[in-house]
Scaffold this active site. Structure first.
Site, PDB file in Angstrom:
ATOM      1  N   GLU A   1      -3.148   8.434   8.196  1.00  0.00           N
ATOM      2  CA  GLU A   1      -1.687   8.437   8.160  1.00  0.00           C
ATOM      3  C   GLU A   1      -1.089   9.236   9.322  1.00  0.00           C
ATOM      4  O   GLU A   1      -0.019   8.911   9.817  1.00  0.00           O
ATOM      5  CB  GLU A   1      -1.193   8.995   6.821  1.00  0.00           C
ATOM      6  CG  GLU A   1      -1.429   8.071   5.637  1.00  0.00           C
ATOM      7  CD  GLU A   1      -0.607   6.801   5.703  1.00  0.00           C
ATOM      8  OE1 GLU A   1       0.472   6.819   6.322  1.00  0.00           O
ATOM      9  OE2 GLU A   1      -1.051   5.775   5.152  1.00  0.00           O
TER      10      GLU A   1
ATOM     11  N   HIS B   1      -7.575   2.942   3.332  1.00  0.00           N
ATOM     12  CA  HIS B   1      -7.480   3.721   4.567  1.00  0.00           C
ATOM     13  C   HIS B   1      -8.851   3.900   5.225  1.00  0.00           C
ATOM     14  O   HIS B   1      -8.958   3.980   6.451  1.00  0.00           O
ATOM     15  CB  HIS B   1      -6.900   5.110   4.298  1.00  0.00           C
ATOM     16  CG  HIS B   1      -5.446   5.137   3.968  1.00  0.00           C
ATOM     17  ND1 HIS B   1      -4.956   4.684   2.763  1.00  0.00           N
ATOM     18  CD2 HIS B   1      -4.373   5.574   4.671  1.00  0.00           C
ATOM     19  CE1 HIS B   1      -3.634   4.851   2.748  1.00  0.00           C
ATOM     20  NE2 HIS B   1      -3.261   5.385   3.894  1.00  0.00           N
TER      21      HIS B   1
ATOM     22  N   ASP C   1       0.852  -1.191   0.000  1.00  0.00           N
ATOM     23  CA  ASP C   1       0.000   0.000   0.000  1.00  0.00           C
ATOM     24  C   ASP C   1       0.884   1.235   0.000  1.00  0.00           C
ATOM     25  O   ASP C   1       2.080   1.156   0.294  1.00  0.00           O
ATOM     26  CB  ASP C   1      -0.918   0.006   1.224  1.00  0.00           C
ATOM     27  CG  ASP C   1      -1.883   1.191   1.222  1.00  0.00           C
ATOM     28  OD1 ASP C   1      -2.596   1.359   0.216  1.00  0.00           O
ATOM     29  OD2 ASP C   1      -1.909   1.947   2.196  1.00  0.00           O
ATOM     30  N   SER C   2       0.283   2.366  -0.295  1.00  0.00           N
ATOM     31  CA  SER C   2       1.018   3.626  -0.250  1.00  0.00           C
ATOM     32  C   SER C   2       1.371   4.018   1.176  1.00  0.00           C
ATOM     33  O   SER C   2       2.228   4.878   1.391  1.00  0.00           O
ATOM     34  CB  SER C   2       0.197   4.741  -0.896  1.00  0.00           C
ATOM     35  OG  SER C   2      -1.003   4.953  -0.173  1.00  0.00           O
TER      36      SER C   2
ATOM     37  N   CYS D   1      -4.210  -1.262  -2.239  1.00  0.00           N
ATOM     38  CA  CYS D   1      -4.233   0.176  -2.504  1.00  0.00           C
ATOM     39  C   CYS D   1      -5.074   0.361  -3.753  1.00  0.00           C
ATOM     40  O   CYS D   1      -4.757  -0.203  -4.810  1.00  0.00           O
ATOM     41  CB  CYS D   1      -2.816   0.700  -2.710  1.00  0.00           C
ATOM     42  SG  CYS D   1      -2.715   2.411  -3.273  1.00  0.00           S
TER      43      CYS D   1
ATOM     44  N   CYS E   1     -10.854   3.311  -0.787  1.00  0.00           N
ATOM     45  CA  CYS E   1      -9.457   3.485  -0.386  1.00  0.00           C
ATOM     46  C   CYS E   1      -9.299   2.645   0.870  1.00  0.00           C
ATOM     47  O   CYS E   1     -10.150   2.720   1.775  1.00  0.00           O
ATOM     48  CB  CYS E   1      -9.141   4.953  -0.099  1.00  0.00           C
ATOM     49  SG  CYS E   1      -7.488   5.234   0.579  1.00  0.00           S
TER      50      CYS E   1
END
Length: 275
Positions: free
Chosen positions: A152, A186, A10-11, A73, A184
């Site tokens: 994040e 996240h 993932d990013s 991602c 996403c």
């Protein structure tokens, strides 16, 4: 049975939602996870750049002898999945198709919203996938990059979370959605807060969890699933291109596992290496 680990990329931290689902659905499978936090967010980046980053991470995961890879991602899935599947001789899964299938199954009135990064929204992969299955569906997409930052930066203030989520989802106010795809990985980490803002009648779709279910089915069919419990527990290896301490704190918090050990990866000669 194949005892090699499953690789996730993932990013940043978002792919941990897929790992969290795997701990329930595939409790005996070892994990190797790479979060490219030094180069996140991927959403605003050109597709070619995301493709390059994804290839670098996959090459590193292959060096860790994984048996399958989950591109956890949405942006990387949209930009790179077909090419990565063509380039590498290993099962590679993306998170978009599973999210599309899950939403198509549960929507009641075919009024579906998608929140994602800018890159995923621009790709129209969710919209196009849904329209193939549900040609008459009404689909509304919104880019919500500030939600990525909430995760994040490990923001836990509930009042501030609600404020940011309400701002990002304001475009849905005039839409009568019955289903919302968390496009996403996240975003499932903020699912209760998103549900509170969007309303209790809207069903949320976690594309990462849906993808892990597909991985489970594949491993069963290929007779590659690790069924036997590990006496010393599941081995989980985490790597980040960013700050190790911040990643450790967030991984421990989001996975509810003590002492998540994280190693740093450096970009050396266009390759990710321990550094």
């Amino acid at each position: 049975m194949d005892t090699r680990p499953i690789g996730y990329l993932d990013s940043g931290l978002g792919g941990l939602t897929a790992v969290r689902a795997a701990l329930e659905l595939l409790p005996n499978e070892d994990v190797v996870y790479v979060g490219d936090t030094a180069r996140m967010p991927y959403g605003p980046r050109p597709q070619a750049e995301v493709l390059q980053f994804t290839r670098q991470i996959i090459n590193f995961l292959l060096s860790q002898h994984v048996k399958a890879i989950v591109i956890a991602c949405n942006t990387a899935t949209a930009a790179a999945l077909p090419q990565m599947q063509a380039e590498f001789d290993i099962p590679i899964f993306g998170v978009i198709n599973a999210g599309v299938s899950a939403a198509a199954k549960i929507t009641r009135q075919q009024k579906i919203g998608v929140i994602a990064t800018e890159g995923t929204v621009k790709s129209n992969r969710y919209r196009d996938g849904l329209q193939k299955i549900l040609p008459t569906a009404t689909i509304h997409q919104i880019a919500a990059p500030k939600l990525v930052q909430l995760v994040e930066k490990n923001v836990t203030d509930p009042k501030y979370q609600k404020q940011v989520i309400a701002e990002q989802l304001a475009g849905f106010k005039t839409e009568s959605l019955d289903t919302l795809i968390l496009g996403c990985t996240h975003f499932p980490l903020l699912a209760p807060q998103i549900q509170a803002v969007i309303g209790p009648d809207v069903q949320l779709v976690d594309s990462g969890a849906a993808t892990v279910l597909e991985v489970q089915k594949f491993l069963d069919q290929a007779e590659m699933r690790q069924f036997e419990p590990r006496l010393d527990g599941v081995n989980m290896q985490f790597y980040t291109t960013g700050a190790v301490e911040i990643f450790e704190q967030a991984a421990t918090h989001w996975l509810n596992r003590q002492h998540s050990q994280v190693k740093h990866l450096a970009l050396i000669a266009d390759q990710l290496q321990l550094g």
